[in-house]
Design a protein around this motif. Structure first.
Motif, PDB file in Angstrom:
ATOM      1  N   GLU A 101       0.835  -1.216   0.000  1.00 16.68           N
ATOM      2  CA  GLU A 101       0.000   0.000   0.000  1.00 16.68           C
ATOM      3  C   GLU A 101       0.862   1.256   0.000  1.00 16.68           C
ATOM      4  N   ARG A 102       2.085   1.122   0.499  1.00 24.13           N
ATOM      5  CA  ARG A 102       3.011   2.271   0.528  1.00 24.13           C
ATOM      6  C   ARG A 102       3.904   2.292  -0.714  1.00 24.13           C
ATOM      7  N   GLY A 103       3.655   1.383  -1.645  1.00 21.60           N
ATOM      8  CA  GLY A 103       4.444   1.358  -2.878  1.00 21.60           C
ATOM      9  C   GLY A 103       5.770   0.629  -2.745  1.00 21.60           C
ATOM     10  N   ILE A 104       5.930  -0.156  -1.671  1.00 16.92           N
ATOM     11  CA  ILE A 104       7.168  -0.928  -1.485  1.00 16.92           C
ATOM     12  C   ILE A 104       6.844  -2.407  -1.668  1.00 16.92           C
ATOM     13  N   ASP A 105       7.363  -3.003  -2.725  1.00 15.19           N
ATOM     14  CA  ASP A 105       7.104  -4.415  -2.997  1.00 15.19           C
ATOM     15  C   ASP A 105       8.166  -5.279  -2.355  1.00 15.19           C
ATOM     16  N   VAL A 106       7.764  -6.117  -1.429  1.00 18.76           N
ATOM     17  CA  VAL A 106       8.682  -7.084  -0.833  1.00 18.76           C
ATOM     18  C   VAL A 106       8.149  -8.490  -1.115  1.00 18.76           C
ATOM     19  N   THR A 107       9.069  -9.446  -1.197  1.00 21.39           N
ATOM     20  CA  THR A 107       8.683 -10.843  -1.381  1.00 21.39           C
ATOM     21  C   THR A 107       8.792 -11.555  -0.037  1.00 21.39           C
ATOM     22  N   PRO A 108       7.691 -12.106   0.476  1.00 26.31           N
ATOM     23  CA  PRO A 108       7.771 -12.879   1.714  1.00 26.31           C
ATOM     24  C   PRO A 108       8.190 -14.326   1.413  1.00 26.31           C
ATOM     25  N   VAL A 109       9.158 -14.816   2.191  1.00 28.71           N
ATOM     26  CA  VAL A 109       9.698 -16.159   1.964  1.00 28.71           C
ATOM     27  C   VAL A 109       9.644 -16.955   3.263  1.00 28.71           C
ATOM     28  N   PHE A 110       9.079 -18.151   3.197  1.00 24.90           N
ATOM     29  CA  PHE A 110       8.975 -19.030   4.366  1.00 24.90           C
ATOM     30  C   PHE A 110       9.823 -20.271   4.103  1.00 24.90           C
ATOM     31  N   VAL A 111      10.913 -20.421   4.872  1.00 26.93           N
ATOM     32  CA  VAL A 111      11.829 -21.549   4.696  1.00 26.93           C
ATOM     33  C   VAL A 111      11.539 -22.593   5.766  1.00 26.93           C
ATOM     34  N   THR A 112      11.309 -23.816   5.377  1.00 26.33           N
ATOM     35  CA  THR A 112      11.002 -24.829   6.382  1.00 26.33           C
ATOM     36  C   THR A 112      12.271 -25.338   7.075  1.00 26.33           C
ATOM     37  N   VAL A 113      12.132 -25.634   8.369  1.00 26.64           N
ATOM     38  CA  VAL A 113      13.198 -26.340   9.095  1.00 26.64           C
ATOM     39  C   VAL A 113      12.785 -27.796   9.320  1.00 26.64           C
ATOM     40  N   ASP A 114      11.703 -28.197   8.671  1.00 23.60           N
ATOM     41  CA  ASP A 114      11.140 -29.550   8.822  1.00 23.60           C
ATOM     42  C   ASP A 114      10.886 -30.142   7.433  1.00 23.60           C
ATOM     43  N   PRO A 115      11.969 -30.330   6.637  1.00 24.80           N
ATOM     44  CA  PRO A 115      11.763 -30.773   5.253  1.00 24.80           C
ATOM     45  C   PRO A 115      11.143 -32.159   5.143  1.00 24.80           C
ATOM     46  N   GLU A 116      11.244 -32.948   6.207  1.00 20.34           N
ATOM     47  CA  GLU A 116      10.661 -34.292   6.167  1.00 20.34           C
ATOM     48  C   GLU A 116       9.149 -34.228   5.955  1.00 20.34           C
ATOM     49  N   ARG A 117       8.489 -33.316   6.673  1.00 22.90           N
ATOM     50  CA  ARG A 117       7.032 -33.191   6.532  1.00 22.90           C
ATOM     51  C   ARG A 117       6.652 -32.079   5.563  1.00 22.90           C
ATOM     52  N   ASP A 118       7.484 -31.028   5.501  1.00 20.96           N
ATOM     53  CA  ASP A 118       7.163 -29.912   4.608  1.00 20.96           C
ATOM     54  C   ASP A 118       7.683 -30.164   3.202  1.00 20.96           C
ATOM     55  N   THR A 119       6.955 -30.982   2.486  1.00 14.94           N
ATOM     56  CA  THR A 119       7.216 -31.171   1.066  1.00 14.94           C
ATOM     57  C   THR A 119       6.776 -29.893   0.335  1.00 14.94           C
ATOM     58  N   ALA A 120       7.132 -29.795  -0.936  1.00 11.96           N
ATOM     59  CA  ALA A 120       6.703 -28.642  -1.729  1.00 11.96           C
ATOM     60  C   ALA A 120       5.178 -28.519  -1.685  1.00 11.96           C
ATOM     61  N   GLU A 121       4.505 -29.627  -1.760  1.00  9.23           N
ATOM     62  CA  GLU A 121       3.044 -29.620  -1.758  1.00  9.23           C
ATOM     63  C   GLU A 121       2.478 -29.118  -0.428  1.00  9.23           C
TER      64      GLU A 121
END
Ligand code: NI
Length: 209
Positions: A101-121
């Motif tokens: 809304e202020r004209g600043i585009d940021v990309t939010p990124v969530f990195v998993t620390v649990d890749p066993e359960r956090d598949t891409a899906e």
């Protein structure tokens, strides 16, 4: 059958409640010092960030250089987290909306620390519910470890043998504002509001011209 379903639901609720209490206790253990002036951590001169190669929730391989090509908010957590991570992900999404809304585009990124359960899906369902631009990142355990090391993130698996969830991840819960793959602009503790994050990011972006 109904008794069984109610029994499972009851066990799951107890597990979630136990997990929440556990995480609360962990937070208290990890951060005994109080009170703090605010949720913004001083980062001038801090060496945080660095190279990584991971897989997005859409299955694409990305590097830090390729992904962090503009202002980026980064958080390390996991989608099974009973409370802290979902709250921080919502805050990150809200901060992204305020900044847009202020004209600043940021990309939010969530990195998993649990890749066993956090598949891409699994990550896809999580991040898409948070913000249409949010990127979920997963990878092989050693790739996650390398990324976490670059961001000085600590995480460990905590078995929950009596709980339906199986295990929890104990992890640091900072939100990073990166202006480049190896350049941190701001660091926020868990508990920072979306407004606090947006204001600090706006300040850093303004200072950068
Ligand atoms: Ni968490």
């Amino acid at each position: 059958m109904r008794t069984l379903i109610l029994g499972i639901a009851g066990a799951a609720m107890v597990a979630v409640a136990a997990g929440a209490i556990f995480l609360f206790a962990q937070d208290r253990l990890a951060e005994p010092e109080a009170p703090r002036p605010d949720a913004v951590v001083e980062v001038s001169g801090a060496e945080i960030g660095g190279p990584f190669t991971l897989t997005t929730h859409e299955g694409e391989r990305v590097t830090a250089e390729g992904l962090i090509d503009g202002p980026t908010l980064v958080y390390f957590g996991y989608t099974f987290c009973p409370d802290v991570c979902p709250i921080d992900a919502v805050v990150m999404a809200d901060a992204t909306r305020i900044l847009a809304e202020r004209g600043i585009d940021v990309t939010p990124v969530f990195v998993t620390v649990d890749p066993e359960r956090d598949t891409a899906e699994a990550l896809g369902g999580f991040v898409e519910a948070m913000h249409p631009e949010m990127v979920g990142l997963t990878g092989a355990p050693e790739e996650i470890k390398a990324a976490a090391d670059a961001y000085k993130v600590f995480y460990s698996r905590v078995e929950q043998p009596d709980s339906a969830i199986g295990y929890l991840m104990n992890h640091t819960s900072f939100t990073y504002f990166m202006t480049a793959p190896e350049e941190i602009g701001a660091l926020f503790r868990h508990g920072a509001s979306a407004e606090v994050i947006a204001d600090e990011v706006s300040r850093v972006m303004g200072a950068a011209g």
